[in-house]
Design a protein around this motif. Structure first.
Motif, mmCIF file in Angstrom:
data_model
loop_
_atom_site.group_PDB
_atom_site.id
_atom_site.type_symbol
_atom_site.label_atom_id
_atom_site.label_comp_id
_atom_site.label_asym_id
_atom_site.label_seq_id
_atom_site.Cartn_x
_atom_site.Cartn_y
_atom_site.Cartn_z
ATOM 1 N N UNK A 170 -36.551 -2.958 47.190
ATOM 2 C CA UNK A 170 -35.305 -2.687 48.044
ATOM 3 C C UNK A 170 -34.553 -3.918 47.419
ATOM 4 N N UNK A 171 -34.877 -5.134 47.121
ATOM 5 C CA UNK A 171 -33.829 -6.112 46.654
ATOM 6 C C UNK A 171 -33.537 -5.641 45.197
ATOM 7 N N UNK A 172 -34.638 -4.893 44.330
ATOM 8 C CA UNK A 172 -34.189 -4.673 42.795
ATOM 9 C C UNK A 172 -33.223 -3.333 43.055
ATOM 10 N N UNK A 173 -33.597 -2.429 43.696
ATOM 11 C CA UNK A 173 -32.649 -1.392 44.018
ATOM 12 C C UNK A 173 -31.313 -1.651 44.290
ATOM 13 N N UNK A 174 -31.256 -2.544 45.336
ATOM 14 C CA UNK A 174 -29.626 -3.018 45.515
ATOM 15 C C UNK A 174 -29.085 -3.896 44.447
ATOM 16 N N UNK A 175 -29.741 -4.543 43.758
ATOM 17 C CA UNK A 175 -29.157 -5.305 42.645
ATOM 18 C C UNK A 175 -28.703 -4.222 41.383
ATOM 19 N N UNK A 176 -29.779 -3.280 41.108
ATOM 20 C CA UNK A 176 -29.328 -2.205 40.318
ATOM 21 C C UNK A 176 -28.271 -1.393 40.644
ATOM 22 N N UNK A 177 -28.155 -0.960 41.870
ATOM 23 C CA UNK A 177 -27.230 -0.088 42.506
ATOM 24 C C UNK A 177 -25.665 -0.660 42.153
ATOM 25 N N UNK A 178 -25.441 -2.046 42.346
ATOM 26 C CA UNK A 178 -24.265 -2.504 42.229
ATOM 27 C C UNK A 178 -23.698 -2.845 40.851
ATOM 28 N N UNK A 235 -21.105 -6.842 45.327
ATOM 29 C CA UNK A 235 -20.814 -5.395 46.028
ATOM 30 C C UNK A 235 -21.924 -5.092 46.843
ATOM 31 N N UNK A 236 -22.929 -5.745 47.031
ATOM 32 C CA UNK A 236 -24.024 -5.321 47.858
ATOM 33 C C UNK A 236 -24.044 -5.896 49.255
ATOM 34 N N UNK A 237 -22.859 -5.215 49.669
ATOM 35 C CA UNK A 237 -22.277 -5.643 51.273
ATOM 36 C C UNK A 237 -21.815 -4.199 51.885
ATOM 37 N N UNK A 238 -22.199 -3.837 53.011
ATOM 38 C CA UNK A 238 -21.590 -2.703 53.751
ATOM 39 C C UNK A 238 -20.235 -2.738 53.829
ATOM 40 N N UNK A 288 -23.774 6.029 49.201
ATOM 41 C CA UNK A 288 -23.255 6.216 50.418
ATOM 42 C C UNK A 288 -23.511 4.942 51.454
ATOM 43 N N UNK A 289 -22.834 4.930 52.358
ATOM 44 C CA UNK A 289 -23.080 3.928 53.524
ATOM 45 C C UNK A 289 -24.603 4.286 53.764
ATOM 46 N N UNK A 290 -24.773 5.597 53.981
ATOM 47 C CA UNK A 290 -26.317 5.739 54.599
ATOM 48 C C UNK A 290 -27.607 5.380 53.619
ATOM 49 N N UNK A 291 -27.036 5.568 52.408
ATOM 50 C CA UNK A 291 -28.210 5.004 51.398
ATOM 51 C C UNK A 291 -28.290 3.508 51.273
ATOM 52 N N UNK A 292 -27.159 2.882 51.643
ATOM 53 C CA UNK A 292 -27.085 1.558 51.409
ATOM 54 C C UNK A 292 -27.906 0.852 52.841
ATOM 55 N N UNK A 293 -27.651 1.408 53.844
ATOM 56 C CA UNK A 293 -28.173 1.043 55.037
ATOM 57 C C UNK A 293 -29.976 1.318 54.749
ATOM 58 N N UNK A 294 -30.487 2.656 54.563
ATOM 59 C CA UNK A 294 -31.533 2.865 54.312
ATOM 60 C C UNK A 294 -32.235 1.480 53.480
#
Length: 300
Positions: A139-147, A221-224, A154-160
């Motif tokens: 999850x840490x990797x995915x969040x970093x890669x997404x930003x 940007x990794x913030x809802x 989407x908000x749903x993907x971010x919160x998941x």
């Protein structure tokens, strides 16, 4: 119970075997871990008749503090680039499999995992801790890669993803492993799994609401709140997230009232709801976003 100063020294001594480990990681782990244990100690005393696990056992307490410090360190390894990408990949592999790290400079990983394996009251908790660690790292990797990627979640993907990256599952599983809280059995109950997701969602939203100004200033940007404003600039994002937080909290209270999980889960869940506020009010470095610590990071 071990004194905080002595516990901090012990965690720092262990952390020196991890490249990039900072005093802050140990300080926040001891502060937060002590708060959690204080909140659930009466229940731990009651169940010690069954488990034989002393709530004041220094070996158990230090193992818990070290796991918390490890989570803070892993978060910063991702966010701040404390170690090289190939080093981080090797660390994640070792922690997720319970094996020594293939690279030098990370001996503390194997020490901690071996310690927890030996201390496990229920071996199922140790296996689950490895799985939770794999999920946390992913999850840490995915969040970093997404930003850094071209497509916004989407908000749903971010919160998941954020539910896993808040690492509450690791905290709970480590406590269960050390003091025999029977989490492996409870996980079979759908209501308990719902509670885990609700409390993790609450933690994620608390984190993002508190850290939004610091994250925005740092270009993070990794913030809802930031994500929602990027997608919908006119949206009252803070009000929306506060409503979301209140709704998740109400749902959590309803499930807890209906299910009545065995001790210490009621007091433990309450402690986790409150712990973010405690961190934000008392931390001198990691969690401050006011004038006293305006340049500091928000939580994981």
């Amino acid at each position: 119970m071990i004194q905080p100063e002595r516990a901090l020294h012990q965690v720092l001594e262990w952390g020196r075997s991890l490249t990039g480990f900072a005093d802050e990681h140990a300080v926040e782990a001891v502060n937060g871990g002590q708060y959690i244990l204080q909140r659930i100690r009466p229940s731990l005393r009651d169940i010690s008749v069954r488990t034989g696990r002393d709530p004041q056992d220094e070996t158990l307490i230090l193992a818990f503090y070290r796991e918390l410090a490890l989570l803070f360190w892993l978060d910063d390894c991702n966010d701040l680039g404390l170690i090289l990408p190939e080093q981080l990949a090797a660390v994640e592999q070792a922690l997720g499999q319970g094996e020594p790290c293939a690279l030098p400079g990370f001996e503390g990983c194997a020490v901690l995992r071996a310690s927890l394996a030996a201390l496990a009251y229920d071996r199922r908790d140790y296996a689950q801790l490895l799985e939770d660690t794999r999920r946390y790292c992913a999850a840490l990797r995915a969040g970093h890669a997404q930003t850094a990627g071209p497509e916004r979640w989407s908000y749903a993907e971010y919160l998941h993803n954020g539910i896993d990256s808040i690492a509450y599952a690791n905290v709970f599983c480590c406590l269960s492993l050390l003091w025999g809280l029977d989490m492996a059995t409870l996980r079979a109950r759908p209501a308990f799994r719902q509670v885990l997701r609700l409390i993790s969602a609450i933690g994620r939203l608390q984190n993002d609401l508190h850290g939004r100004d610091v994250d925005r200033s740092a270009g993070e940007a990794d913030n809802a709140a930031i994500l929602l404003l990027q997608c919908y600039p006119a949206m009252p994002a803070v009000e929306f997230l506060n409503d979301e937080l209140a709704g998740y909290t109400r749902m959590l209270h309803r499930v807890m009232a209906e299910e009545r999980f065995p001790a210490p889960w009621g007091s433990l869940i309450e402690a986790m709801v409150a712990i973010c506020a405690r961190y934000y009010q008392t931390s001198a470095s990691r969690y401050r976003s006011d004038s006293a610590g305006g340049g500091q990071r928000s939580p994981a």
